[in-house]
Scaffold this motif. Structure first.
Motif, mmCIF file in Angstrom:
data_model
loop_
_atom_site.group_PDB
_atom_site.id
_atom_site.type_symbol
_atom_site.label_atom_id
_atom_site.label_comp_id
_atom_site.label_asym_id
_atom_site.label_seq_id
_atom_site.Cartn_x
_atom_site.Cartn_y
_atom_site.Cartn_z
ATOM 1 N N SER A 159 1.037 -1.259 0.169
ATOM 2 C CA SER A 159 0.010 0.020 -0.014
ATOM 3 C C SER A 159 1.084 1.156 -0.074
ATOM 4 O O SER A 159 0.543 2.247 -0.532
ATOM 5 N N ASP A 171 -5.482 -0.568 -4.995
ATOM 6 C CA ASP A 171 -5.085 -1.401 -3.793
ATOM 7 C C ASP A 171 -5.955 -1.910 -3.152
ATOM 8 O O ASP A 171 -7.183 -1.802 -2.331
ATOM 9 N N GLU A 172 -5.804 -3.488 -3.386
ATOM 10 C CA GLU A 172 -6.740 -4.663 -2.910
ATOM 11 C C GLU A 172 -8.097 -4.254 -2.857
ATOM 12 O O GLU A 172 -8.841 -4.299 -1.758
HETATM 13 MG MG LIG Z 1 -2.145 -2.674 2.150
#
Ligand SMILES: [Mg+2]
Ligand SMILES: Nc1ncnc2c1ncn2[C@@H]1O[C@H](COP(=O)(O)OP(=O)(O)OP(=O)(O)O)[C@@H](O)[C@H]1O
Lengths: 216, 245
Positions: B43, B163-164
């Motif tokens: 991240s 991000d995910e």
């Molecule tokens: Mg992360």
């Protein structure tokens, strides 16, 4: 028994009470938001703002009123007008209170909201304007309700300077009639009738919007 | 053409060195997938590539320009880099449509009419046009995430970072988001995606990048990374990710 004429006389003080309260609330709003935002954006400015907040939180607003009227009034002519002087003193204090209300509300907005706004290419100012402040305003509504009721109550200090607001009318009535208690009791009821619905309405409005938008 | 790249990227928080020297680049039209254990810095890496945070050391290049070296307007570049967050982070006081419109109006200075048209087209692409007037609180996680994708996509960015995006969704909602993302990859949108949805990586990624404790351990095309990783660390991580031992 309540004499309708006495009540009518008292009611003549209500417009001035509301005018002082709402004008000073407006000043406080106009000061509070920029100060709260500035304290977030610039730590160096922060000390100055903090000093201002501390002063108006720590010193009675009545003392400021007297200081402005008798002290500054000599140099700043418009402070010699009792109504204006009361509005300015209460407005400055409200700015200190409202900046704290908005600072708390801004901090309660999810940090990711700012990131999301920046990721679209907004400047920080645009992010505050379009994303953070609208949400903070909703969170602030109950606090703003308490602030308005506080101003309605504290507008009675203007009585000291001779402004013809509600408390002053009650006092005149007391001197003119045989009753020492009724004029003030009636004034008390009128104050409650003004403060309670406004605070209650803003509180309800705030909770309704918070639920609608799923805000904390 | 190179869209986004970095060289010698380091990031330190206090005494914690989160990124320990990363070199990376992604070209126009490519889809790259980043995988790696929790806390490995994925991240942080993405936020730095999205210019949402400056690096402690090293350089970030956008279309060949040194972002922090030359005196560039960061807001202008951020507008060209889309970002989709794990928690969709939709603007909570705005409807789905208004969420997509806001950047178009404030940043790209479109008229209200133009912005509405563009936003509705984009919502249609992510199959959310029927939900245009709903507030985020009224939408499911998967629907919110698709609006988040539309919000980034509508700006016509040169690259979108994810991000995910499905990490907090249950399996069916994950599929609906992944389907939309596969669509975008096939349309030639440049994408850098942190995800552990290996099906997505297999189908559309040009490269899988494995990060571990602040470094890129290994990277390569999906077939090679998934079947015959070169490093022991990659074998171990992928083995576990794919359900082996
Ligand atoms: Mg992360
Ligand atoms: N703003 C910050 N301040 C301090 N430490 C941070 C900050 N952001 C991240 N970290 C730390 O950096 C490390 C890497 O975090 P990061 O979120 O980048 O990892 P990640 O690979 O995305 O993990 P996950 O898979 O759990 O999302 C963690 O130890 C985290 O606690």
């Amino acid at each position: 028994m309540i004499d309708p004429n006495d009540l009518l006389f008292l009611l003549q003080g209500v417009p001035a009470t509301l005018a002082i309260s709402f004008l000073s609330f407006g000043i406080g709003f106009a000061l509070g938001i920029p100060i709260a935002v500035a304290r977030q954006m610039s730590p160096s400015l922060s000390y100055l703002m903090e000093a201002y907040e501390k002063a108006f939180r720590g010193i009675p607003v009545l003392v400021f009123m007297l200081l402005f009227y008798f002290g500054l009034g000599g140099f700043v002519p418009f402070l010699k007008d009792p109504f204006t002087c009361a509005v300015v003193a209460l407005g400055l204090r409200s700015g200190a209170f409202q900046s704290q209300i908005f600072r708390g509300a801004i901090n309660s907005v999810d940090k990711q909201q700012m990131m999301a706004a920046l990721s679209l290419g907004m400047t920080k100012t645009e992010a505050f304007r379009y994303v953070i402040l609208p949400q903070a305003f909703i969170v602030a509504l109950p606090g703003l309700g308490s602030e308005i009721s506080l101003l309605i109550k504290d507008s009675s200090y203007a009585f000291i300077l001779g402004v013809l607001e509600l408390t002053k009318h009650a006092d005149i009535l007391r001197k003119a009639s045989r009753s020492f208690v009724f004029p003030y009791l009636m004034a008390a009821v009128l104050y409650i009738l003004m403060t309670f619905p406004i605070a209650n309405y803003l509180d309800k409005w705030g909770s309704r919007l918070k639920t609608k938008y799923g805000l904390r | 053409m190179e869209v986004l790249a970095c060289k010698g990227l380091r990031k330190v928080y206090g005494d914690l060195e989160v990124l320990k020297g990363i070199d990376f680049s992604i070209n126009k039209g490519e889809t790259k997938v980043i995988i790696g254990p929790s806390g490995s810095g994925k991240s942080t890496f993405l936020r730095i590539m999205g210019l949402l945070e400056p690096p402690t050391e090293g350089k970030v290049f956008f279309e060949g320009k040194d972002v922090y070296g030359e005196n560039l307007n960061l807001n202008m570049i951020r507008a060209k880099i889309g970002f989709v967050f794990q928690d969709p982070s939709l603007f909570r006081h705005l409807t789905a449509l208004e969420n997509v419109k806001l950047g178009l109006k404030v940043v790209l200075k479109m008229s209200d009419e133009e912005a509405t048209k563009k936003a509705m087209e984009t919502l249609k692409l992510v199959r959310m046009d029927e939900w245009a007037d709903y507030y985020p609180a009224q939408l499911s996680g998967g629907q919110q995430q698709r609006v988040g994708i539309a919000r980034a996509l509508a700006m016509d960015p040169d690259i979108i970072l994810f991000d995910e995006p499905t990490a907090s969704l249950d399996i069916e909602l994950t599929w609906e988001v992944i389907d939309v993302m596969k669509d975008l990859a096939r349309r030639g949108i440049t994408m850098l995606v942190v995800t552990h949805e290996i099906g997505f990586a297999k189908e559309v990624a040009d490269e899988i990048v494995l990060m571990d404790s602040g470094r890129i351990v290994e990277s390569g095309p999906p077939e090679q990374m998934l079947k015959s990783p070169k490093t022991e660390r990659a074998r171990e991580f992928l083995g576990r990710l794919l359900g082996g031992v």
